[in-house]
Design a protein around this motif. Structure first.
Motif, mmCIF file in Angstrom:
data_model
loop_
_atom_site.group_PDB
_atom_site.id
_atom_site.type_symbol
_atom_site.label_atom_id
_atom_site.label_comp_id
_atom_site.label_asym_id
_atom_site.label_seq_id
_atom_site.Cartn_x
_atom_site.Cartn_y
_atom_site.Cartn_z
ATOM 1 N N HIS A 126 27.851 50.734 36.735
ATOM 2 C CA HIS A 126 28.057 49.366 37.404
ATOM 3 C C HIS A 126 28.763 48.265 36.571
ATOM 4 N N ASN A 127 28.414 48.523 34.949
ATOM 5 C CA ASN A 127 29.110 47.571 34.042
ATOM 6 C C ASN A 127 30.641 47.660 33.811
ATOM 7 N N VAL A 128 31.127 48.893 34.059
ATOM 8 C CA VAL A 128 32.198 49.150 34.042
ATOM 9 C C VAL A 128 33.128 48.678 35.197
ATOM 10 N N VAL A 129 32.489 48.787 36.477
ATOM 11 C CA VAL A 129 33.034 47.983 37.766
ATOM 12 C C VAL A 129 32.985 46.610 37.449
ATOM 13 N N ARG A 130 31.986 46.193 37.136
ATOM 14 C CA ARG A 130 32.125 44.600 37.072
ATOM 15 C C ARG A 130 32.766 44.192 35.963
ATOM 16 N N GLU A 131 33.127 44.649 34.937
ATOM 17 C CA GLU A 131 34.287 44.583 33.956
ATOM 18 C C GLU A 131 35.635 44.375 34.613
ATOM 19 N N ALA A 132 35.913 45.647 35.298
ATOM 20 C CA ALA A 132 37.078 45.987 35.926
ATOM 21 C C ALA A 132 37.337 44.894 37.130
ATOM 22 N N ARG A 133 36.271 44.492 37.609
ATOM 23 C CA ARG A 133 36.493 43.399 38.866
ATOM 24 C C ARG A 133 36.673 41.985 38.072
ATOM 25 N N LEU A 134 36.254 41.816 36.824
ATOM 26 C CA LEU A 134 36.396 40.381 36.279
ATOM 27 C C LEU A 134 37.994 40.557 35.720
ATOM 28 N N THR A 135 38.165 41.597 35.314
ATOM 29 C CA THR A 135 39.572 41.659 34.559
ATOM 30 C C THR A 135 40.804 41.769 35.702
ATOM 31 N N LEU A 136 40.419 42.253 36.929
ATOM 32 C CA LEU A 136 41.461 42.169 37.885
ATOM 33 C C LEU A 136 41.399 40.689 38.764
ATOM 34 N N ASN A 137 40.435 40.033 38.638
ATOM 35 C CA ASN A 137 40.284 38.554 38.957
ATOM 36 C C ASN A 137 40.838 37.781 38.065
ATOM 37 N N GLU A 138 41.074 37.759 37.026
ATOM 38 C CA GLU A 138 41.383 36.841 36.107
ATOM 39 C C GLU A 138 42.661 36.537 36.305
ATOM 40 N N LYS A 139 43.098 35.192 36.218
ATOM 41 C CA LYS A 139 44.568 34.773 36.491
ATOM 42 C C LYS A 139 45.046 34.833 34.974
ATOM 43 N N ARG A 140 46.171 35.385 35.035
ATOM 44 C CA ARG A 140 46.995 35.971 33.763
ATOM 45 C C ARG A 140 48.363 35.151 33.699
ATOM 46 N N PRO A 141 48.694 34.671 32.736
ATOM 47 C CA PRO A 141 50.071 33.700 32.615
ATOM 48 C C PRO A 141 51.200 34.816 32.940
ATOM 49 N N ARG A 142 52.005 34.662 33.920
ATOM 50 C CA ARG A 142 53.225 35.489 33.861
ATOM 51 C C ARG A 142 54.077 35.320 32.645
ATOM 52 N N ARG A 143 54.672 36.702 32.382
ATOM 53 C CA ARG A 143 55.600 36.917 31.348
ATOM 54 C C ARG A 143 57.022 36.319 31.844
#
Length: 117
Positions: free
Chosen positions: A99-116
């Motif tokens: 559950h924690n792995v999935v939660r962290e993965a969703r948070l990571t995927l939903n983060e807006k990252r600046p484009r390189r």
């Protein structure tokens, strides 16, 4: 107090699926294979060799035991398996970890990252 991950390392997929299959009811080997297929919608298939190797290890670890047989016809020789209280604890800890792995993965995927550039 959080469980120490060194004491409960991540479960192998086969182990996770076997414990999960036994969580609802006692099953014989073929029943475990069928339940794993049902729960995974046919995406995870476990062969007899892998199943029985894992069941032996789980029994050695006292996570699974032989279940008492209900009154069956004399020619019924199937062995039934049952998850133990310790097996349920290990399964629950693994579910929490996943559950924690999935939660962290969703948070990571939903983060807006600046484009390189």
């Amino acid at each position: 107090m959080k469980p120490d991950p060194r004491l409960n390392p991540p479960l192998a997929p086969a182990t996770l699926h076997i414990l999960l299959a036994l969580a609802a009811e006692d099953l014989h080997g073929y029943g475990i294979i069928q339940e794993i297929s049902r729960q995974s919608h046919g995406h995870y298939k476990l062969g007899p060799g892998t199943l029985y190797d894992n069941l032996k290890r789980l029994m050695d670890q006292k996570l699974v035991i032989d279940a008492p047989k209900p009154s069956l016809p004399v020619d019924e020789t199937r062995r039934l398996y049952r998850i133990t209280a310790q097996g349920r604890t290990v399964l629950s800890a693994e579910i929490d970890r996943l559950h924690n792995v999935v939660r962290e993965a969703r948070l990571t995927l939903n983060e807006k990252r600046p484009r390189r550039a």
